[in-house]
Motif scaffolding. Structure first.
Motif, PDB file in Angstrom:
ATOM      1  N   GLU A 144      18.294  13.088 -12.853  1.00  0.00           N
ATOM      2  CA  GLU A 144      19.295  12.775 -13.896  1.00  0.00           C
ATOM      3  C   GLU A 144      19.016  13.589 -15.161  1.00  0.00           C
ATOM      4  O   GLU A 144      19.928  14.072 -15.833  1.00  0.00           O
ATOM      5  CB  GLU A 144      19.261  11.284 -14.243  1.00  0.00           C
ATOM      6  N   VAL A 145      17.728  13.736 -15.473  1.00  0.00           N
ATOM      7  CA  VAL A 145      17.348  14.529 -16.655  1.00  0.00           C
ATOM      8  C   VAL A 145      17.763  15.991 -16.450  1.00  0.00           C
ATOM      9  O   VAL A 145      18.314  16.626 -17.355  1.00  0.00           O
ATOM     10  CB  VAL A 145      15.828  14.424 -16.942  1.00  0.00           C
ATOM     11  N   ALA A 171      21.302  16.384 -17.076  1.00  0.00           N
ATOM     12  CA  ALA A 171      21.590  16.416 -18.516  1.00  0.00           C
ATOM     13  C   ALA A 171      21.339  17.811 -19.090  1.00  0.00           C
ATOM     14  O   ALA A 171      22.000  18.225 -20.048  1.00  0.00           O
ATOM     15  CB  ALA A 171      20.737  15.375 -19.247  1.00  0.00           C
ATOM     16  N   SER A 179      23.778  15.936 -24.865  1.00  0.00           N
ATOM     17  CA  SER A 179      23.635  15.207 -23.589  1.00  0.00           C
ATOM     18  C   SER A 179      22.157  14.987 -23.253  1.00  0.00           C
ATOM     19  O   SER A 179      21.779  13.970 -22.684  1.00  0.00           O
ATOM     20  CB  SER A 179      24.358  15.931 -22.453  1.00  0.00           C
ATOM     21  N   LYS A 182      20.737  12.188 -25.519  1.00  0.00           N
ATOM     22  CA  LYS A 182      21.276  10.910 -25.047  1.00  0.00           C
ATOM     23  C   LYS A 182      20.439  10.399 -23.856  1.00  0.00           C
ATOM     24  O   LYS A 182      20.069   9.235 -23.768  1.00  0.00           O
ATOM     25  CB  LYS A 182      22.740  11.124 -24.624  1.00  0.00           C
ATOM     26  N   LYS A 183      20.127  11.313 -22.937  1.00  0.00           N
ATOM     27  CA  LYS A 183      19.329  10.952 -21.750  1.00  0.00           C
ATOM     28  C   LYS A 183      17.900  10.599 -22.165  1.00  0.00           C
ATOM     29  O   LYS A 183      17.322   9.638 -21.666  1.00  0.00           O
ATOM     30  CB  LYS A 183      19.348  12.108 -20.738  1.00  0.00           C
ATOM     31  N   GLU A 241      18.034   7.159 -23.612  1.00  0.00           N
ATOM     32  CA  GLU A 241      18.256   6.167 -22.540  1.00  0.00           C
ATOM     33  C   GLU A 241      16.942   5.860 -21.802  1.00  0.00           C
ATOM     34  O   GLU A 241      16.637   4.714 -21.482  1.00  0.00           O
ATOM     35  CB  GLU A 241      19.290   6.732 -21.569  1.00  0.00           C
TER      36      GLU A 241
END
Length: 292
Positions: free
Chosen positions: A99-100, A103, A271, A274-275, A278
């Motif tokens: 997921e990183v 991003a 982005s 943001k990651k 999170e």
């Protein structure tokens, strides 16, 4: 004339495992408020961002293993069977790190039935037809891919330390050609991948044989010139020698596609931040500014 790019292919598992073990031996798993460990991700990103700063790629791709079974297990069931399950704290980090990378707009590439090395080899051969490729890994096996347009950066102890192998200096550094790396492993086997090669032949003897005869085929053609002990070992393990060679060779024709334009390195700080927020990854933003 086409513009020549500098493509960085990252061995994702090598960075994640290294990042995880660099901190986990102290019991520091860096749990976030959801109880998820993030130490492997944090370590991965430190290695990753340092490599981007060092090698200044125009394009970046990250390659992954997809499950533990590959075509090599079909050839030889004990292949890598000596490896235990990954630590429980690392397992959730496999998906999180991808997921990183999403991003970062870095493609995550992997194909079931093949290892990350095979995907790296396939892409390296494709891209190196027109561009320079650097492979970031911790794995000596990948040295077999080195050529005039493919360099391999092996991560060494400590952050930012690399042994960089390039086509024009490889022979003088290693004493053998990149292609002979495959033959070397076929003769001596690989304990970490769990295949034996020729029982009783270690690295020293294998290197000596390759330097003298050049290839496994030539060694087999000259068995009568070898000492009785070495000849017997090879004759008794001939099938395993040929099988080990197949296991050692990186498969460079994996059915996968990754368009180079999808891998353009351009940092979208919003982005990524943001990651990071999170996942509660603190302290990486400063590093980000050095590669943005």
């Amino acid at each position: 004339m086409k513009q020549q790019h500098n493509v960085l292919l990252v061995d994702g598992m090598a960075l994640l495992f290294r990042g995880f073990y660099a901190t986990s031996f102290t019991g520091n798993f860096m749990l976030n408020s959801k109880g998820s460990p993030t130490n492997g991700i944090f370590g991965f990103l430190k290695y990753f961002l340092n490599a981007v700063e060092t090698f200044r790629p125009s394009h970046v791709i990250c390659c992954w293993d997809m499950g533990s079974k590959t075509f090599r297990n079909e050839l030889y069931t004990p292949y890598k069977a000596n490896r235990g399950e990954p630590p429980v704290e690392l397992i959730p980090q496999f998906d999180m790190i991808k997921e990183v990378m999403d991003a970062f707009d870095v493609p995550n590439v992997g194909t079931a039935g093949y290892e990350a090395d095979d995907c790296i080899g396939t892409l390296a051969r494709q891209y190196s037809q027109n561009h320079q490729v650097t492979i970031l890994t911790g794995d000596q096996d990948i040295l077999q891919l080195v050529d005039e347009r493919i360099s391999v950066a092996i991560m060494k102890k400590g952050q930012g330390n690399y042994a960089l192998y390039q086509g024009d200096t490889f022979m003088e550094e290693k004493g053998i050609t990149p292609y002979q790396v495959i033959e070397l492993k076929a003769l001596m086997g690989d304990a970490s991948d769990n295949y034996p090669g020729v029982k009783g032949i270690g690295e020293k003897t294998a290197l000596k044989l390759l330097m003298e005869y050049g290839s496994i085929e030539a060694i087999l053609d000259n068995l009568d010139k070898l000492s009785k002990g070495i000849r017997n070992k090879i004759e008794q393990n001939l099938d395993m020698l040929h099988l080990s060679r197949k296991l050692a060779e990186i498969h460079c024709e994996v059915p996968l596609e990754c368009a180079l334009e999808d891998a353009l390195w351009q940092v979208n700080k919003d982005s990524i931040k943001k990651k990071f927020e999170e996942l509660e990854l603190r302290g990486l933003s400063k590093m980000l500014s050095q590669v943005g």
